[in-house]
Design an enzyme around this catalytic site. Structure first.
Site, PDB file in Angstrom:
ATOM      1  N   CYS A 119       0.595  -0.956   0.197  1.00 48.43           N
ATOM      2  CA  CYS A 119       0.256  -0.385   0.158  1.00 48.43           C
ATOM      3  C   CYS A 119       0.948   1.598  -0.035  1.00 48.43           C
ATOM      4  O   CYS A 119       0.288   2.432  -0.406  1.00 48.43           O
ATOM      5  CB  CYS A 119      -0.819  -0.639   1.123  1.00 48.43           C
ATOM      6  N   HIS A 252      -3.614   6.814   2.477  1.00 44.32           N
ATOM      7  CA  HIS A 252      -3.832   6.000   1.889  1.00 44.32           C
ATOM      8  C   HIS A 252      -4.793   5.608   2.540  1.00 44.32           C
ATOM      9  O   HIS A 252      -5.296   5.593   3.282  1.00 44.32           O
ATOM     10  CB  HIS A 252      -3.112   4.413   2.346  1.00 44.32           C
ATOM     11  N   ASN A 282     -10.272   0.348   0.300  1.00 43.40           N
ATOM     12  CA  ASN A 282      -8.771  -0.009   0.257  1.00 43.40           C
ATOM     13  C   ASN A 282      -7.899  -1.160  -1.490  1.00 43.40           C
ATOM     14  O   ASN A 282      -8.399  -1.702  -1.317  1.00 43.40           O
ATOM     15  CB  ASN A 282      -8.320  -0.807   1.573  1.00 43.40           C
TER      16      ASN A 282
HETATM   17  O1  UT7 Z   1      -3.903  -1.558   3.704  1.00 46.06           O
HETATM   18  C1  UT7 Z   1      -3.155  -1.710   4.606  1.00 46.06           C
HETATM   19  C2  UT7 Z   1      -3.823  -1.147   5.902  1.00 46.06           C
HETATM   20  N1  UT7 Z   1      -4.299  -1.313   6.423  1.00 46.06           N
HETATM   21  C3  UT7 Z   1      -5.302  -0.954   6.965  1.00 46.06           C
HETATM   22  O2  UT7 Z   1      -4.831  -0.183   8.228  1.00 46.06           O
HETATM   23  C4  UT7 Z   1      -6.429  -1.650   8.066  1.00 46.06           C
HETATM   24  C5  UT7 Z   1      -6.176  -1.554   9.634  1.00 46.06           C
HETATM   25  N2  UT7 Z   1      -7.279  -1.649  10.934  1.00 46.06           N
HETATM   26  C6  UT7 Z   1      -8.325  -1.486  10.269  1.00 46.06           C
HETATM   27  O3  UT7 Z   1      -8.725  -0.760   9.847  1.00 46.06           O
HETATM   28  C7  UT7 Z   1      -8.823  -2.162  11.628  1.00 46.06           C
HETATM   29  O4  UT7 Z   1      -8.430  -3.061  12.453  1.00 46.06           O
HETATM   30  C8  UT7 Z   1     -10.272  -3.609  11.036  1.00 46.06           C
HETATM   31  C9  UT7 Z   1     -11.517  -2.291  10.218  1.00 46.06           C
HETATM   32  C10 UT7 Z   1      -9.335  -4.788  10.079  1.00 46.06           C
HETATM   33  C11 UT7 Z   1     -10.868  -3.750  11.903  1.00 46.06           C
HETATM   34  O5  UT7 Z   1     -11.631  -3.117  13.193  1.00 46.06           O
HETATM   35  P1  UT7 Z   1     -10.940  -2.951  14.545  1.00 46.06           P
HETATM   36  O6  UT7 Z   1     -11.634  -2.107  15.117  1.00 46.06           O
HETATM   37  O7  UT7 Z   1      -9.646  -3.503  14.857  1.00 46.06           O
HETATM   38  O8  UT7 Z   1     -11.744  -4.708  15.134  1.00 46.06           O
HETATM   39  P2  UT7 Z   1     -11.688  -5.811  15.735  1.00 46.06           P
HETATM   40  O9  UT7 Z   1     -11.012  -7.046  14.906  1.00 46.06           O
HETATM   41  O10 UT7 Z   1     -11.214  -5.635  16.726  1.00 46.06           O
HETATM   42  O11 UT7 Z   1     -13.536  -6.705  15.997  1.00 46.06           O
HETATM   43  C12 UT7 Z   1     -13.945  -6.050  16.676  1.00 46.06           C
HETATM   44  C13 UT7 Z   1     -15.181  -6.975  16.441  1.00 46.06           C
HETATM   45  C14 UT7 Z   1     -14.582  -9.032  16.876  1.00 46.06           C
HETATM   46  O12 UT7 Z   1     -15.747  -9.514  18.064  1.00 46.06           O
HETATM   47  P3  UT7 Z   1     -15.269  -9.632  18.876  1.00 46.06           P
HETATM   48  O13 UT7 Z   1     -14.225 -10.485  19.512  1.00 46.06           O
HETATM   49  O14 UT7 Z   1     -15.707  -8.492  19.833  1.00 46.06           O
HETATM   50  O15 UT7 Z   1     -16.853 -10.704  19.686  1.00 46.06           O
HETATM   51  C15 UT7 Z   1     -14.932  -9.518  15.205  1.00 46.06           C
HETATM   52  O16 UT7 Z   1     -14.789 -10.298  15.502  1.00 46.06           O
HETATM   53  O17 UT7 Z   1     -15.821  -7.182  15.040  1.00 46.06           O
HETATM   54  C16 UT7 Z   1     -15.904  -8.680  14.827  1.00 46.06           C
HETATM   55  N3  UT7 Z   1     -16.232  -8.523  12.700  1.00 46.06           N
HETATM   56  C17 UT7 Z   1     -16.874  -8.618  12.371  1.00 46.06           C
HETATM   57  N4  UT7 Z   1     -17.858  -8.360  12.160  1.00 46.06           N
HETATM   58  C18 UT7 Z   1     -19.026  -8.108  11.541  1.00 46.06           C
HETATM   59  C19 UT7 Z   1     -14.466  -8.225  12.196  1.00 46.06           C
HETATM   60  N5  UT7 Z   1     -15.184  -8.199  11.424  1.00 46.06           N
HETATM   61  C20 UT7 Z   1     -15.974  -8.122  10.565  1.00 46.06           C
HETATM   62  C21 UT7 Z   1     -17.179  -7.913   9.789  1.00 46.06           C
HETATM   63  N6  UT7 Z   1     -18.247  -7.619  10.183  1.00 46.06           N
HETATM   64  N7  UT7 Z   1     -16.952  -7.899   8.237  1.00 46.06           N
END
Ligand code: UT7
Length: 325
Positions: A119, A252, A282
């Site tokens: 990226c 990005h 993205n």
């Molecule tokens: O291109 C390179 C750069 N990449 C990035 O910048 C990505 C950086 N990271 C992020 O943008 C975020 O960390 C994410 C969007 C990937 C995830 O957001 P988060 O606020 O860190 O969520 P999380 O991973 O802590 O997940 C929270 C909850 C989890 O459930 P529990 O364990 O709290 O019950 C996940 O299982 O959300 C759940 N979850 C979803 N629920 C519905 C994860 N993905 C999904 C989904 N739909 N698609």
């Protein structure tokens, strides 16, 4: 006389198939994967993304973006003497997507190569093209970010498959007596290889390892927020400018929360933050030139504006390019 490089044309291209979060959620539900528009919008700011049709490659998207950038610069393919394509989703193992794209543009002879910094690929590629122009090796470069990330997504992993899209963006970078690109600041730290990777490879006619994207989202998030601020500040310092000089911030486009937090740290008002992640998702190396072209064509970015471009992603890689448009 000092020799600089300057962007003289921008272009972008999105494949026609657009999926809203609701469309994607319905497709995933059919496979027993649960997600929702609310979750995706709240955590990422993404509302929709585009996916390329089967058989459409990064070079196909890149060539359309390149044609528009050439038209905007008032140039023909034959005028170009350097092509760099930033991509992590090349058409083939080899030759480079840049060579394939060169042929699709009906050109031959000029150097053409791919640059792989995930990226951060576009800011890396722009910095390399700037250096080749300043050294006198090139005079008119096509710098392209082109990706078909839909090909490397694991559609059984809801934590990643809702985040990415396909697309391409391009700029023409030309030698100029006035800057142009003011400063760049690039970095990598390979100890973070595993937090964002596609760990598969080709060997003996077989795919070894998993050829689908893996990401530790929270680890990437934390690193991204810190390095985007430091790279921007380093680029500003090299150009003897301050954050108050930034007219438009084009980070990005991965997650609206990372982008807004970067803008706040740099004291850039949110109105000066270019946002396309909501409509594109993205698109990795394509995200910055796609956002740049969208903002140029909408009339937001005008000649003479100071732009801060910032990439961050797999590697771990990150960097910033500060320029006078
Ligand atoms: O291109 C390179 C750069 N990449 C990035 O910048 C990505 C950086 N990271 C992020 O943008 C975020 O960390 C994410 C969007 C990937 C995830 O957001 P988060 O606020 O860190 O969520 P999380 O991973 O802590 O997940 C929270 C909850 C989890 O459930 P529990 O364990 O709290 O019950 C996940 O299982 O959300 C759940 N979850 C979803 N629920 C519905 C994860 N993905 C999904 C989904 N739909 N698609």
């Amino acid at each position: 006389m000092a020799r600089y490089s300057r962007i003289t044309g921008t272009g972008s291209y999105l494949p026609p198939r657009r999926l809203t979060n609701a469309d994607l959620a319905a497709e995933l539900a059919a496979q027993g994967i649960e997600t929702s528009d609310d979750w995706i919008v709240e955590r990422t700011g993404i509302h929709a993304r585009h996916f390329a049709a089967a058989g459409v490659c990064s070079s196909d998207l890149g060539v359309e973006a390149a044609k528009k950038a050439l038209e905007a610069a008032g140039l023909e393919p034959v005028d170009i003497d350097l092509i760099i394509v930033a991509t992590s989703t090349p058409d083939m193992v080899f030759p480079s997507t840049a060579c394939i794209l060169q042929n699709k543009l009906g050109m031959a002879g000029c150097p053409a190569f791919d640059l792989q910094a995930v990226c951060s690929g576009f800011v890396y590629a722009l910095t390399v093209a700037d250096a080749l122009i300043k050294s006198g090796t090139a005079t008119k470069a096509l710098v392209i970010g082109a990706e078909v990330f839909s090909r490397i997504l694991d559609f059984s992993d809801r934590t990643t498959c809702v985040l990415f899209g396909d697309g391409a963006g391009a700029v023409v970078l030309q030698a100029s007596e006035t800057p142009g690109i003011l400063a760049s600041d690039l970095h990598a730290d390979g100890k973070h290889v595993n937090i964002l990777c596609v760990p598969g490879g080709v060997s003996g006619g077989k795919v070894l390892g998993d050829p689908l994207l893996k990401m530790d989202g929270q680890a990437v998030f934390k690193l991204a927020v810190g390095v985007l601020e430091s790279a921007a500040r380093a680029a500003l310092a090299k150009a003897y400018l301050t954050d108050a000089d930034i007219d438009w911030l084009i980070p990005h486009q991965a997650n609206i929360r990372i982008m807004q937090s970067t803008a706040k740290k740099l004291k850039v008002p949110l109105e000066k933050l270019i946002i396309t992640v909501d409509q594109h998702g993205n698109t990795s190396a394509a995200s910055i030139p796609l956002a740049l072209d969208t903002a140029v064509r909408s009339g937001k970015i005008k000649k003479g504006d100071t732009l801060m471009l910032e990439g961050v992603g797999g590697g771990f890689t990150w960097g910033a390019v500060l320029l006078n448009y």
